[in-house]
Design a protein around this motif. Structure first.
Motif, short mmCIF file in Angstrom:
data_model
loop_
_atom_site.label_atom_id
_atom_site.label_comp_id
_atom_site.label_asym_id
_atom_site.label_seq_id
_atom_site.Cartn_x
_atom_site.Cartn_y
_atom_site.Cartn_z
N GLU A 129 0.85 -1.19 0.00
CA GLU A 129 0.00 0.00 0.00
C GLU A 129 0.89 1.24 0.00
O GLU A 129 1.87 1.32 0.73
CB GLU A 129 -0.88 -0.01 1.25
N GLY A 130 0.56 2.21 -0.84
CA GLY A 130 1.30 3.46 -0.92
C GLY A 130 2.47 3.45 -1.89
O GLY A 130 3.06 4.50 -2.16
N ARG A 151 4.50 3.67 -5.28
CA ARG A 151 4.30 4.29 -6.58
C ARG A 151 4.76 3.31 -7.65
O ARG A 151 5.89 2.84 -7.63
CB ARG A 151 5.10 5.58 -6.71
N GLU A 171 -0.42 4.69 -8.13
CA GLU A 171 -0.08 4.35 -6.75
C GLU A 171 -0.97 3.23 -6.25
O GLU A 171 -2.18 3.23 -6.49
CB GLU A 171 -0.25 5.58 -5.86
N VAL A 199 -3.22 1.64 -3.78
CA VAL A 199 -4.10 2.12 -2.72
C VAL A 199 -4.19 1.08 -1.61
O VAL A 199 -4.36 1.41 -0.44
CB VAL A 199 -5.51 2.43 -3.27
N THR A 200 -4.09 -0.17 -2.00
CA THR A 200 -4.09 -1.31 -1.09
C THR A 200 -2.89 -2.16 -1.49
O THR A 200 -2.29 -1.90 -2.54
CB THR A 200 -5.37 -2.15 -1.25
#
Length: 154
Positions: free
Chosen positions: A32-33, A35, A93, A95-96
Motif C-alpha cells: 500500500e502506498g 508508486r 499508486e 491504494v491497497t
C-alpha cells in the motif's frame, strides 16, 4: 481487461492472445502506498492487477495530484509503453496491497512484431483502454474543477 467487458470497461483481450501474453508475465506485488510509476517517467512495462487497487493520478499545478480513476482486478495499469515517446502520461499508486502480472514492454513489442495478428489485437485492446481512460480523465477533471454539473456525460 482480462475479463469479459462490462459497461464500465472496454472489451477484453481475446482469450488466445491473453494466454500468449500471460506466458511473458511475472508475478509482482506492491505494498500500500507504493508508486508504480510517475507521470513523465520512462514507460517500459505494464501490469494487469490480480488483487488490490491502484489509483491513476495526474499532476495539477498548485494542487494535490488529482485521482483520475481507481483500477482493480483484471484491469490494465499502464498503456504509455505502447506509444512513442514511451513516457507515462499519468502516475499510479497502490491504494491497497497489490498483486499483479508484470509485463516487459520490449518483450511484448517483440511478440507484436513476430505475430501481426497478436499485435493488432493487443493494440486494439490497449487503444480501447486509452479511449476509456481519456473519457474518465475528462469527466473527473470537470467534476473537480469545473462548475457544478459540467462533468455530466455527453
Amino acid at each position: 481487461m482480462f475479463a469479459p467487458p462490462s459497461p464500465r470497461m472496454p472489451r477484453a483481450l481475446p482469450a488466445e492472445h491473453r494466454a500468449r501474453l500471460l506466458r511473458t508475465a511475472r508475478e509482482v506485488s506492491f505494498p500500500e502506498g507504493a508508486r508504480l510509476f510517475e507521470e513523465g517517467g520512462r514507460a517500459d512495462r505494464f501490469w494487469v492487477v490480480r488483487t488490490g487497487s491502484v489509483d491513476l493520478d495526474m499532476r495539477v499545478p498548485g494542487r494535490r495530484a488529482a485521482v483520475i480513476e481507481r483500477l482493480g482486478h483484471n484491469e490494465l495499469v499502464g498503456w504509455s509503453w505502447l506509444f512513442a515517446p514511451h513516457v507515462w502520461h499519468l502516475g499510479a499508486e497502490a491504494v491497497t496491497p497489490v498483486r499483479a502480472h508484470e509485463f516487459d514492454a520490449a518483450a511484448v513489442h517483440e511478440l507484436c512484431r513476430d505475430d501481426p495478428e497478436f499485435g493488432r489485437a493487443l493494440t486494439r485492446w490497449v487503444g480501447d483502454v486509452v479511449a476509456h481512460r481519456l473519457h474518465a480523465a475528462r469527466i473527473r477533471l470537470l467534476d473537480l474543477y469545473a462548475p457544478y454539473g459540467a462533468g455530466s456525460g455527453l
